[in-house]
Design a protein around this motif. Structure first.
Motif, PDB file in Angstrom:
ATOM      1  N   GLU A 192      92.568  51.226   4.822  1.00 57.42           N
ATOM      2  CA  GLU A 192      92.084  52.048   5.925  1.00 57.42           C
ATOM      3  C   GLU A 192      91.789  53.480   5.481  1.00 57.42           C
ATOM      4  O   GLU A 192      91.310  54.283   6.279  1.00 57.42           O
ATOM      5  N   THR A 193      92.066  53.785   4.222  1.00 57.12           N
ATOM      6  CA  THR A 193      91.803  55.145   3.728  1.00 57.12           C
ATOM      7  C   THR A 193      90.826  55.179   2.556  1.00 57.12           C
ATOM      8  O   THR A 193      90.452  56.263   2.108  1.00 57.12           O
ATOM      9  N   GLN A 194      90.392  54.029   2.025  1.00 55.91           N
ATOM     10  CA  GLN A 194      89.471  54.026   0.893  1.00 55.91           C
ATOM     11  C   GLN A 194      88.104  54.540   1.338  1.00 55.91           C
ATOM     12  O   GLN A 194      87.755  54.471   2.522  1.00 55.91           O
ATOM     13  N   PRO A 195      87.318  55.084   0.398  1.00 52.38           N
ATOM     14  CA  PRO A 195      86.055  55.743   0.765  1.00 52.38           C
ATOM     15  C   PRO A 195      85.092  54.856   1.547  1.00 52.38           C
ATOM     16  O   PRO A 195      84.631  55.221   2.619  1.00 52.38           O
ATOM     17  N   VAL A 196      84.778  53.670   1.017  1.00 55.77           N
ATOM     18  CA  VAL A 196      83.799  52.807   1.669  1.00 55.77           C
ATOM     19  C   VAL A 196      84.371  51.391   1.744  1.00 55.77           C
ATOM     20  O   VAL A 196      84.208  50.608   0.810  1.00 55.77           O
ATOM     21  N   PRO A 197      85.047  51.041   2.828  1.00 55.44           N
ATOM     22  CA  PRO A 197      85.615  49.693   2.943  1.00 55.44           C
ATOM     23  C   PRO A 197      84.522  48.626   2.946  1.00 55.44           C
ATOM     24  O   PRO A 197      83.385  48.876   3.344  1.00 55.44           O
ATOM     25  N   SER A 198      84.869  47.446   2.499  1.00 54.32           N
ATOM     26  CA  SER A 198      83.955  46.309   2.547  1.00 54.32           C
ATOM     27  C   SER A 198      84.268  45.474   3.791  1.00 54.32           C
ATOM     28  O   SER A 198      85.289  45.706   4.453  1.00 54.32           O
ATOM     29  N   PRO A 199      83.429  44.491   4.132  1.00 49.54           N
ATOM     30  CA  PRO A 199      83.720  43.655   5.310  1.00 49.54           C
ATOM     31  C   PRO A 199      85.072  42.958   5.237  1.00 49.54           C
ATOM     32  O   PRO A 199      85.686  42.690   6.271  1.00 49.54           O
ATOM     33  N   ILE A 200      85.541  42.671   4.024  1.00 48.90           N
ATOM     34  CA  ILE A 200      86.813  41.961   3.884  1.00 48.90           C
ATOM     35  C   ILE A 200      88.016  42.906   3.958  1.00 48.90           C
ATOM     36  O   ILE A 200      89.160  42.459   4.092  1.00 48.90           O
ATOM     37  N   SER A 201      87.778  44.213   3.890  1.00 49.01           N
ATOM     38  CA  SER A 201      88.883  45.178   3.865  1.00 49.01           C
ATOM     39  C   SER A 201      89.754  45.082   5.124  1.00 49.01           C
ATOM     40  O   SER A 201      90.970  45.259   5.060  1.00 49.01           O
ATOM     41  N   TYR A 202      89.115  44.833   6.265  1.00 42.60           N
ATOM     42  CA  TYR A 202      89.884  44.724   7.524  1.00 42.60           C
ATOM     43  C   TYR A 202      90.933  43.622   7.417  1.00 42.60           C
ATOM     44  O   TYR A 202      92.093  43.806   7.803  1.00 42.60           O
ATOM     45  N   PHE A 203      90.531  42.475   6.885  1.00 39.30           N
ATOM     46  CA  PHE A 203      91.452  41.340   6.792  1.00 39.30           C
ATOM     47  C   PHE A 203      92.497  41.568   5.699  1.00 39.30           C
ATOM     48  O   PHE A 203      93.646  41.151   5.838  1.00 39.30           O
ATOM     49  N   MET A 204      92.098  42.248   4.605  1.00 39.06           N
ATOM     50  CA  MET A 204      93.065  42.584   3.565  1.00 39.06           C
ATOM     51  C   MET A 204      94.129  43.530   4.124  1.00 39.06           C
ATOM     52  O   MET A 204      95.319  43.394   3.824  1.00 39.06           O
ATOM     53  N   HIS A 205      93.704  44.482   4.947  1.00 40.98           N
ATOM     54  CA  HIS A 205      94.642  45.451   5.521  1.00 40.98           C
ATOM     55  C   HIS A 205      95.666  44.777   6.428  1.00 40.98           C
ATOM     56  O   HIS A 205      96.832  45.191   6.485  1.00 40.98           O
ATOM     57  N   ARG A 206      95.247  43.722   7.115  1.00 41.87           N
ATOM     58  CA  ARG A 206      96.131  43.056   8.062  1.00 41.87           C
ATOM     59  C   ARG A 206      96.961  41.948   7.420  1.00 41.87           C
ATOM     60  O   ARG A 206      97.592  41.151   8.121  1.00 41.87           O
ATOM     61  N   SER A 207      96.988  41.911   6.087  1.00 39.35           N
ATOM     62  CA  SER A 207      97.831  40.942   5.381  1.00 39.35           C
ATOM     63  C   SER A 207      99.301  41.292   5.583  1.00 39.35           C
ATOM     64  O   SER A 207      99.643  42.443   5.893  1.00 39.35           O
ATOM     65  N   PRO A 208     100.206  40.342   5.396  1.00 40.43           N
ATOM     66  CA  PRO A 208     101.643  40.619   5.574  1.00 40.43           C
ATOM     67  C   PRO A 208     102.159  41.621   4.542  1.00 40.43           C
ATOM     68  O   PRO A 208     101.556  41.811   3.482  1.00 40.43           O
ATOM     69  N   TRP A 209     103.298  42.212   4.846  1.00 39.21           N
ATOM     70  CA  TRP A 209     103.841  43.280   4.002  1.00 39.21           C
ATOM     71  C   TRP A 209     104.116  42.809   2.580  1.00 39.21           C
ATOM     72  O   TRP A 209     103.901  43.558   1.623  1.00 39.21           O
ATOM     73  N   TRP A 210     104.593  41.551   2.437  1.00 38.42           N
ATOM     74  CA  TRP A 210     104.916  41.068   1.098  1.00 38.42           C
ATOM     75  C   TRP A 210     103.666  40.950   0.226  1.00 38.42           C
ATOM     76  O   TRP A 210     103.726  41.116  -0.998  1.00 38.42           O
ATOM     77  N   PHE A 211     102.517  40.675   0.876  1.00 38.34           N
ATOM     78  CA  PHE A 211     101.270  40.594   0.127  1.00 38.34           C
ATOM     79  C   PHE A 211     100.884  41.965  -0.420  1.00 38.34           C
ATOM     80  O   PHE A 211     100.415  42.088  -1.557  1.00 38.34           O
ATOM     81  N   HIS A 212     101.099  43.020   0.364  1.00 37.01           N
ATOM     82  CA  HIS A 212     100.801  44.381  -0.097  1.00 37.01           C
ATOM     83  C   HIS A 212     101.734  44.785  -1.247  1.00 37.01           C
ATOM     84  O   HIS A 212     101.306  45.488  -2.175  1.00 37.01           O
ATOM     85  N   ARG A 213     102.991  44.365  -1.186  1.00 37.11           N
ATOM     86  CA  ARG A 213     103.899  44.657  -2.305  1.00 37.11           C
ATOM     87  C   ARG A 213     103.414  43.949  -3.566  1.00 37.11           C
ATOM     88  O   ARG A 213     103.449  44.514  -4.661  1.00 37.11           O
ATOM     89  N   LEU A 214     102.981  42.692  -3.408  1.00 40.40           N
ATOM     90  CA  LEU A 214     102.480  41.928  -4.549  1.00 40.40           C
ATOM     91  C   LEU A 214     101.232  42.591  -5.129  1.00 40.40           C
ATOM     92  O   LEU A 214     101.090  42.681  -6.355  1.00 40.40           O
TER      93      LEU A 214
END
Length: 282
Positions: free
Chosen positions: A178-200
């Motif tokens: 949500e803070t990267q310069p130019v998000p792609s269409p998939i960025s929304y779904f990547m952002h809403r991934s579970p917390w453990w996925f972000h740690r990975l």
């Protein structure tokens, strides 16, 4: 791509009526060095614009960008290059970067210049043959590209660790999309991934940037693995966001991690036979 971007943005950023006119910048540099365009001024701001017409700066900037675009398109479409053309590309882009002021200080501008400079020595001096007539490129050039990708990735990893504690706490990817310069269409779904996925994701980032670069020092197979992992990493970054040509550019020195044997299956029989003859000649 870089020259095309420059052509579209030059006038608005550094043109005669731009936000930071390069004409005023060069006049200040000239004034600082007592009104002379000598070695001091040239070394401070090396650019061809010193020797071109300042009365129509917009046209001058357009000419530099279009000249670079034309040469780059020729190399791209024909697959042919020599040291003269590659040197000209490097000099043209250097001339734009060094008058770009704050607009041209992003990492990928200097990275493109360094990659382009090393690319000069991959080419024959005059010939425009798609394959060199003599021996393969020097090992010094190949290892220079490997050293470049080593510094790029290790530097990117270290600056994250030192720059913000969220990288040490493995929480940075919670906010990245949500803070990267130019998000792609998939960025929304990547952002809403579970917390453990972000740690990975953060752990994988640290692995690729802080540990994988040292694979280059562990022999042929590990160097090939390094190249594969770095290119895959850049592809994932391209899919999940947009940083202009940075990620594509970072793939280029990674190609130096592959030798003829590993690239052979991707080539036709005639190219493989010619490469084998070149090895014998070298």
């Amino acid at each position: 791509v870089a020259f095309l971007v420059a052509f579209h943005q030059n006038k608005q950023l550094i043109g005669e009526k731009g936000l930071l006119p390069c004409k005023l910048y060069l006049q200040e540099v000239k004034k600082y060095f007592k009104g002379k365009v000598g070695l001091d001024a040239l070394s401070y701001a090396p650019t061809l614009i010193w020797f071109l017409d300042w009365s129509a700066m917009d046209s001058t900037l357009d000419c530099l960008a279009l000249a670079g675009l034309a040469v780059a398109a020729f190399v791209l479409l024909t697959g042919c290059a020599n040291m003269v053309l590659m040197s000209l590309l490097w000099l043209l882009y250097l001339s734009l970067v060094n008058v770009g002021q704050i607009w041209w200080v992003l990492r990928w501008e200097s990275q493109l210049l360094e990659t382009g400079f090393l690319g000069i020595f991959l080419c024959p001096l005059w010939s425009l043959s798609r394959l060199p007539q003599g021996s393969p490129p020097s090992r010094i050039v190949i290892w220079s590209f490997r050293w470049l990708i080593f510094r790029i990735m290790l530097g990117a990893g270290l600056i994250k660790i030192r720059g913000d504690r969220c990288w040490r706490e493995l929480t940075c990817m919670d906010y990245h999309y949500e803070t990267q310069p130019v998000p792609s269409p998939i960025s929304y779904f990547m952002h809403r991934s579970p917390w453990w996925f972000h740690r990975l994701e953060t752990l994988v980032n640290h692995f690729i940037e802080l540990l994988v670069p040292f694979f280059l020092l562990l022999g042929r197979r590990m160097a090939i693995l390094h190249g594969l992992l770095q290119i895959l990493f850049q592809v994932l970054l391209i899919i999940s966001g947009n940083l202009s040509f940075l990620n594509w550019l970072t793939m280029v020195p990674s190609l130096a991690c592959f030798d003829d044997a590993s690239l052979g299956p991707l080539l036709g029989r005639r190219l493989r036979e010619r490469a084998a003859r070149l090895q014998l000649q070298g």
